[in-house]
Design a protein around this motif. Structure first.
Motif, mmCIF file in Angstrom:
data_model
loop_
_atom_site.group_PDB
_atom_site.id
_atom_site.type_symbol
_atom_site.label_atom_id
_atom_site.label_comp_id
_atom_site.label_asym_id
_atom_site.label_seq_id
_atom_site.Cartn_x
_atom_site.Cartn_y
_atom_site.Cartn_z
ATOM 1 N N GLN A 19 0.832 -1.206 0.000
ATOM 2 C CA GLN A 19 0.000 0.000 0.000
ATOM 3 C C GLN A 19 0.867 1.256 0.000
ATOM 4 N N ARG A 20 1.887 1.269 0.834
ATOM 5 C CA ARG A 20 2.785 2.424 0.884
ATOM 6 C C ARG A 20 3.563 2.559 -0.421
ATOM 7 N N LEU A 21 3.952 1.445 -0.995
ATOM 8 C CA LEU A 21 4.692 1.470 -2.253
ATOM 9 C C LEU A 21 3.851 2.099 -3.354
ATOM 10 N N ASN A 22 2.588 1.723 -3.443
ATOM 11 C CA ASN A 22 1.694 2.303 -4.455
ATOM 12 C C ASN A 22 1.516 3.802 -4.238
ATOM 13 N N MET A 23 1.314 4.199 -3.004
ATOM 14 C CA MET A 23 1.135 5.616 -2.706
ATOM 15 C C MET A 23 2.415 6.398 -2.991
ATOM 16 N N PHE A 24 3.556 5.825 -2.628
ATOM 17 C CA PHE A 24 4.822 6.512 -2.835
ATOM 18 C C PHE A 24 5.140 6.626 -4.329
ATOM 19 N N ASN A 25 4.798 5.610 -5.104
ATOM 20 C CA ASN A 25 4.998 5.689 -6.551
ATOM 21 C C ASN A 25 4.177 6.813 -7.165
ATOM 22 N N GLU A 26 2.951 7.004 -6.671
ATOM 23 C CA GLU A 26 2.123 8.126 -7.133
ATOM 24 C C GLU A 26 2.797 9.456 -6.809
ATOM 25 N N LEU A 27 3.380 9.530 -5.625
ATOM 26 C CA LEU A 27 4.079 10.739 -5.206
ATOM 27 C C LEU A 27 5.287 11.011 -6.102
ATOM 28 N N LEU A 28 6.030 9.964 -6.424
ATOM 29 C CA LEU A 28 7.186 10.120 -7.305
ATOM 30 C C LEU A 28 6.770 10.562 -8.709
ATOM 31 N N GLU A 29 5.664 10.011 -9.205
ATOM 32 C CA GLU A 29 5.166 10.418 -10.521
ATOM 33 C C GLU A 29 4.760 11.883 -10.518
ATOM 34 N N MET A 30 4.120 12.311 -9.438
ATOM 35 C CA MET A 30 3.718 13.704 -9.326
ATOM 36 C C MET A 30 4.944 14.613 -9.326
ATOM 37 N N GLY A 31 5.958 14.241 -8.580
ATOM 38 C CA GLY A 31 7.182 15.020 -8.532
ATOM 39 C C GLY A 31 7.915 15.019 -9.862
ATOM 40 N N GLU A 32 7.817 13.932 -10.586
ATOM 41 C CA GLU A 32 8.496 13.822 -11.877
ATOM 42 C C GLU A 32 7.908 14.789 -12.904
ATOM 43 N N ARG A 33 6.614 15.050 -12.790
ATOM 44 C CA ARG A 33 5.968 15.993 -13.721
ATOM 45 C C ARG A 33 6.587 17.380 -13.643
ATOM 46 N N TYR A 34 7.041 17.768 -12.459
ATOM 47 C CA TYR A 34 7.568 19.111 -12.253
ATOM 48 C C TYR A 34 9.087 19.130 -12.182
ATOM 49 N N LYS A 35 9.732 18.017 -12.445
ATOM 50 C CA LYS A 35 11.163 17.893 -12.207
ATOM 51 C C LYS A 35 11.994 18.908 -12.973
ATOM 52 N N ARG A 36 11.701 19.124 -14.224
ATOM 53 C CA ARG A 36 12.538 19.989 -15.054
ATOM 54 C C ARG A 36 12.025 21.423 -15.133
ATOM 55 N N LYS A 37 11.008 21.724 -14.351
ATOM 56 C CA LYS A 37 10.448 23.059 -14.383
ATOM 57 C C LYS A 37 11.321 24.026 -13.587
ATOM 58 N N ASN A 38 11.553 25.201 -14.144
ATOM 59 C CA ASN A 38 12.354 26.200 -13.451
ATOM 60 C C ASN A 38 11.519 26.791 -12.325
ATOM 61 N N GLN A 39 11.994 26.649 -11.108
ATOM 62 C CA GLN A 39 11.237 27.095 -9.944
ATOM 63 C C GLN A 39 11.319 28.601 -9.713
ATOM 64 N N TYR A 40 12.158 29.295 -10.464
ATOM 65 C CA TYR A 40 12.334 30.717 -10.233
ATOM 66 C C TYR A 40 11.577 31.593 -11.221
ATOM 67 N N GLN A 41 10.701 31.010 -12.017
ATOM 68 C CA GLN A 41 9.931 31.807 -12.969
ATOM 69 C C GLN A 41 8.718 32.410 -12.323
#
Length: 76
Positions: A54-76
């Motif tokens: 259960q934790r693995l599935n939830m954590f994978n969702e979290l990683l996917e969410m973070g991956e969507r924003y990975k290359r986005k410039n945070q200072y714009q």
């Protein structure tokens, strides 16, 4: 507070951080370091096969969410 409650609390904190800030927690910002360390620790547990399903599935969702924003410039 039991271990499952603590895990869910930290999971929700990281999830809401990513949703609000559109990026992963940074290791360079003191206020975000705790969240970043939690994610890092969960990755280690995942790679060792020590996370429950259960934790693995939830954590994978979290990683996917973070991956969507990975290359986005945070200072714009």
């Amino acid at each position: 507070m039991d271990q499952d409650t603590r895990w869910l609390t930290r999971y929700n904190e990281v999830k809401s951080f990513i949703e609000v800030n559109k990026r992963n927690p940074s290791k360079y910002v003191d206020s975000e370091r705790g969240l970043r360390n939690w994610v890092k620790q969960q990755k280690k547990l995942m790679n060792a096969g020590a996370l429950e399903d259960q934790r693995l599935n939830m954590f994978n969702e979290l990683l996917e969410m973070g991956e969507r924003y990975k290359r986005k410039n945070q200072y714009q």
